[in-house]
Design an enzyme around this catalytic site. Structure first.
Site, PDB file in Angstrom:
ATOM      1  N   SER A 155       8.944   5.958  -3.520  1.00  0.00           N
ATOM      2  CA  SER A 155       7.719   6.295  -2.804  1.00  0.00           C
ATOM      3  C   SER A 155       7.346   5.117  -1.917  1.00  0.00           C
ATOM      4  O   SER A 155       7.970   4.053  -1.985  1.00  0.00           O
ATOM      5  CB  SER A 155       6.592   6.573  -3.795  1.00  0.00           C
ATOM      6  OG  SER A 155       6.150   5.354  -4.350  1.00  0.00           O
ATOM      7  N   LYS A 156       6.315   5.334  -1.121  1.00  0.00           N
ATOM      8  CA  LYS A 156       5.871   4.265  -0.223  1.00  0.00           C
ATOM      9  C   LYS A 156       5.512   3.020  -1.016  1.00  0.00           C
ATOM     10  O   LYS A 156       5.645   1.906  -0.549  1.00  0.00           O
ATOM     11  CB  LYS A 156       4.638   4.729   0.559  1.00  0.00           C
ATOM     12  CG  LYS A 156       5.001   5.602   1.742  1.00  0.00           C
ATOM     13  CD  LYS A 156       3.814   5.727   2.661  1.00  0.00           C
ATOM     14  CE  LYS A 156       3.598   7.167   3.046  1.00  0.00           C
ATOM     15  NZ  LYS A 156       2.448   7.413   3.849  1.00  0.00           N
ATOM     16  N   ARG A 157       5.045   3.236  -2.246  1.00  0.00           N
ATOM     17  CA  ARG A 157       4.647   2.099  -3.079  1.00  0.00           C
ATOM     18  C   ARG A 157       5.828   1.174  -3.409  1.00  0.00           C
ATOM     19  O   ARG A 157       5.670   0.020  -3.706  1.00  0.00           O
ATOM     20  CB  ARG A 157       3.978   2.579  -4.360  1.00  0.00           C
ATOM     21  CG  ARG A 157       2.501   2.231  -4.361  1.00  0.00           C
ATOM     22  CD  ARG A 157       1.805   2.866  -5.528  1.00  0.00           C
ATOM     23  NE  ARG A 157       1.794   4.318  -5.364  1.00  0.00           N
ATOM     24  CZ  ARG A 157       1.875   5.184  -6.363  1.00  0.00           C
ATOM     25  NH1 ARG A 157       2.016   4.761  -7.599  1.00  0.00           N
ATOM     26  NH2 ARG A 157       1.809   6.469  -6.122  1.00  0.00           N
ATOM     27  N   ASP A 158       7.032   1.735  -3.367  1.00  0.00           N
ATOM     28  CA  ASP A 158       8.217   0.897  -3.628  1.00  0.00           C
ATOM     29  C   ASP A 158       8.677   0.195  -2.359  1.00  0.00           C
ATOM     30  O   ASP A 158       9.777  -0.353  -2.309  1.00  0.00           O
ATOM     31  CB  ASP A 158       9.380   1.758  -4.143  1.00  0.00           C
ATOM     32  CG  ASP A 158       8.992   2.521  -5.387  1.00  0.00           C
ATOM     33  OD1 ASP A 158       8.597   1.869  -6.349  1.00  0.00           O
ATOM     34  OD2 ASP A 158       9.056   3.767  -5.370  1.00  0.00           O
ATOM     35  N   GLY A 159       7.878   0.284  -1.323  1.00  0.00           N
ATOM     36  CA  GLY A 159       8.237  -0.398  -0.086  1.00  0.00           C
ATOM     37  C   GLY A 159       9.070   0.479   0.840  1.00  0.00           C
ATOM     38  O   GLY A 159       9.525   0.012   1.877  1.00  0.00           O
TER      39      GLY A 159
END
Ligand code: GLU
Length: 476
Positions: free
Chosen positions: A246-250
């Protein structure tokens, strides 16, 4: 045999992540391999999720990567329009056809009534199925009223080109909404009608649609539509392999990677590697090779890990394939503002020193700064250096003055500089990790940089010696 026709059918919700672009790539490769057609269809029936500008964003992304579609927005085609929002008449006609076939009915219930059914099922410990609550009598349907599919529940076993044989019991088939109260069709209905009319032969999409597939199969049967080949791609996982990326993983939008100076070839290869290999250890493929070798049968079922380091490695490879001039053109925008006013010859030389170590264009901005301006002396670079920190200031100063002495008598081309540096190792009795690191700190004010001799050649004798001297002065 009929022509192979694949499609990419994104909803314009604003973001082109790796998973969706990989779907586009795989669908495109299949069409290309079979000399077929690749279609772009915009699925914009969920009006609440539309994001302004996303269609342009989708088109721009595909174009930048060279994933060209044969039919779709802007280019047109025989099966358009290619925006679902422009096909409302078509869906209405097909909805009416289903009613005629006795396979759809107007949904007479209010939200509160449906909630009550849900609660009722829960109290009876049964899964909620709308088909258990069909009205006794069907009313005439008008557009603007929800219309439901009248399902024919049965168990299914079907072949997924990637996942193999899949099956589900009859509880997976229910009466789902096909037309909403806003007059738009649902995805579940619209894509079946469109795939049929657009003569799509292969439907390639992500995992989240497996659970609904029995419903789709039921609808194909109700219409007596031929069933396209179905293929579900494995999820893309974060680098630790533990969760969906996800975006949270960069993970970034594909255009962002392009903006940061990742080359399309690297991105294509990275996307292809997310689930596909050709059975050998080959990791980098040309588009031609990918087109020839790509096969859904070689796509793995299990999750595919995304690792940005791998993308960087692939990108470095393609950077090294470019000539300096090509590189200069592609990476022009990444020069620091301090580079303004420097000649293109000088910048070309700087680029040459970086070419073998650059992972992506944007790195150039900070890494090359010392070529254009002297950075302030930072004695922490010495304090934090494992070996240099052990030396007394006087020893460091002695090494620097010996270096200045030697280099001032050196012809300033990288070969002669290297020769002098090697001689300095002998005369000072130091290891490269000590002597070269010290000179490097003086010259670049960074802990690592391109080859020291090449860097000095580009900077020239005067600046190189001046900077070593500045470090000398700063050491109290
Ligand atoms: N519009 C769907 C999505 O963006 C497409 C699914 C499909 O390819 O059928 O997820």
């Amino acid at each position: 045999m009929s022509e192979t026709r694949t499609r990419f059918a994104p909803s314009p919700t604003g973001y082109m992540h790796l998973g969706s672009v990989r779907t586009a790539l795989f669908a495109w490769l299949i069409a290309k391999r079979e000399d077929g057609k690749f279609i772009l269809r915009i699925e914009d029936t969920d009006q609440s999720r539309l994001v302004q500008g996303s269609v342009e964003h989708i088109i721009k992304t595909l174009k930048a990567l060279g994933i060209n579609y044969d039919e779709g927005p802007k280019v047109g085609g025989d099966y358009g329009p290619y925006f679902q929002s422009q096909r409302l008449d078509i869906y209405k006609k097909f909805a009416e056809k289903l009613i005629e076939l006795g396979r759809a009915y107007a949904d007479p219930y209010s939200a509160a009534e449906v909630d009550k059914f849900r609660l009722d099922s829960k109290n009876n410990k049964k899964p909620f199925l709308f088909r258990n609550y069909r009205p006794d009598k069907y009313q005439k349907w008008e557009i603007g009223q929800p219309l439901r599919f009248l399902s024919d529940p049965k168990a299914y076993t079907w072949e997924d080109q990637v996942m193999g044989s899949l099956s589900a019991g009859e509880e997976a088939v229910d009466d789902f909404i096909i037309m909403k109260s806003d007059g738009y069709p649902t995805y579940n209905f619209a894509h079946i009608v469109d795939d049929y009319l657009m003569k799509i032969t292969h439907v390639i999409r992500s995992q989240e649609f497996i659970a609904s597939t029995p419903k789709f199969l039921n609808l194909y049967e109700a219409f007596d539509f031929p069933r396209p080949e179905l293929a579900t791609l494995p999820p893309v996982l974060s680098a630790d392999g533990k969760k969906k990326l996800s975006k949270r993983d960069g993970a970034k939008d594909i255009l962002e990677y392009l903006d940061e100076g990742f080359l399309p070839e690297a991105i294509i290869n990275l996307l292809a590697s997310l689930g596909f290999n050709d059975g050998t250890t080959q990791e980098l493929f040309t588009i031609k090779e990918l087109t020839e070798k790509f096969d859904l049968k070689r796509v793995q079922k299990s999750g595919a890990i995304f690792d940005e380091k791998r993308l960087q490695w692939m990108n470095s490879h393609y950077i090294r394939q470019l000539s300096e001039n090509q590189l200069a053109e592609k990476f022009e925008k990444f020069w620091p503002k301090e580079a303004k006013g420097y000649s293109s010859e000088y910048k070309l030389k700087v680029l040459e020193t970086f070419k073998d170590r650059l992972k992506f264009g944007k790195e150039l901005t900070n890494l090359s700064l010392f070529f254009f301006k002297e950075l302030p002396v930072d004695l922490n670079l010495i304090k934090e250096h494992k070996q240099l920190s052990k030396l007394e200031t006087a020893d460091l100063k002695k090494l620097l003055s010996q270096s200045i002495d030697k280099l001032s008598k050196t012809e300033f081309n990288s070969n002669d500089i290297q020769k002098s540096l090697n001689e300095l190792l002998i005369s000072t009795g130091q290891k490269p990790v000590v002597l070269f690191s010290l000179i490097r700190i003086g010259i670049t004010e960074t802990p690592s940089s391109p080859g020291l001799a090449e860097t000095m050649e580009v900077l020239g004798k005067e600046i190189s010696l001046e900077r070593i001297d500045h470090l000398f002065q700063a050491l109290a």
